[in-house]
Scaffold this motif. Structure first.
Motif, PDB file in Angstrom:
ATOM      1  N   TYR A 266      21.628  86.223 -19.439  1.00 23.12           N
ATOM      2  CA  TYR A 266      21.485  84.783 -19.662  1.00 23.12           C
ATOM      3  C   TYR A 266      20.717  84.096 -18.532  1.00 23.12           C
ATOM      4  O   TYR A 266      19.958  83.174 -18.760  1.00 23.12           O
ATOM      5  CB  TYR A 266      22.863  84.125 -19.825  1.00 23.12           C
ATOM      6  N   SER A 267      20.914  84.573 -17.329  1.00 26.07           N
ATOM      7  CA  SER A 267      20.331  83.938 -16.153  1.00 26.07           C
ATOM      8  C   SER A 267      19.510  84.947 -15.354  1.00 26.07           C
ATOM      9  O   SER A 267      19.770  86.146 -15.404  1.00 26.07           O
ATOM     10  CB  SER A 267      21.469  83.403 -15.268  1.00 26.07           C
ATOM     11  N   GLN A 268      18.567  84.433 -14.601  1.00 25.44           N
ATOM     12  CA  GLN A 268      17.795  85.294 -13.700  1.00 25.44           C
ATOM     13  C   GLN A 268      18.700  85.924 -12.649  1.00 25.44           C
ATOM     14  O   GLN A 268      18.344  86.913 -12.041  1.00 25.44           O
ATOM     15  CB  GLN A 268      16.698  84.497 -13.009  1.00 25.44           C
ATOM     16  N   LYS A 269      19.865  85.357 -12.451  1.00 27.50           N
ATOM     17  CA  LYS A 269      20.805  85.881 -11.467  1.00 27.50           C
ATOM     18  C   LYS A 269      21.479  87.170 -11.937  1.00 27.50           C
ATOM     19  O   LYS A 269      22.151  87.832 -11.175  1.00 27.50           O
ATOM     20  CB  LYS A 269      21.858  84.826 -11.128  1.00 27.50           C
TER      21      LYS A 269
ATOM     22  N   TYR B  24      25.491  86.022 -12.158  1.00 26.12           N
ATOM     23  CA  TYR B  24      25.804  84.875 -13.012  1.00 26.12           C
ATOM     24  C   TYR B  24      27.197  85.017 -13.616  1.00 26.12           C
ATOM     25  O   TYR B  24      27.936  84.039 -13.723  1.00 26.12           O
ATOM     26  CB  TYR B  24      24.757  84.745 -14.117  1.00 26.12           C
TER      27      TYR B  24
END
Length: 95
Positions: free
Chosen positions: A72-75, A79
């Motif tokens: 979902y996230s670049q992290k 995330y």
């Protein structure tokens, strides 16, 4: 939130907003007329896009779907830890 982009969804639509951090990116942040439009697009995305198939499978089994959000996230997996921390600190485990 600028452009009613509540969730920062990416798009290649030239009408999208250019991220300040990456002005040369081919990706843009989707722009919405209303916050409700943003929420509807988010719900559609998470409930239909193949990237979130694991999220939906976990949710369907009554398991913690958070572990299906690593894309979902670049992290990435970081995330998941952030979301779990928000859930815990706000006593949202029952939801």
């Amino acid at each position: 939130e600028e452009g009613n982009a509540l969730f920062g969804q990416w798009t290649t639509d030239p009408k999208g907003m250019t991220p300040r951090e990456k002005p040369d990116s081919k990706w843009k942040v989707a722009r919405f007329d209303t916050p409700l439009d943003s929420a509807r697009a988010y719900a559609f995305n998470i409930n239909t896009h193949s990237t979130y198939q694991k999220f939906r499978a976990l949710r369907a089994k009554g398991l913690n779907p958070v572990h299906g959000l690593d894309k979902y996230s670049q992290k990435g997996t970081e995330y998941i830890g952030i979301v779990e921390s928000v859930i815990k600190s706000n006593n949202l485990n029952e939801y």
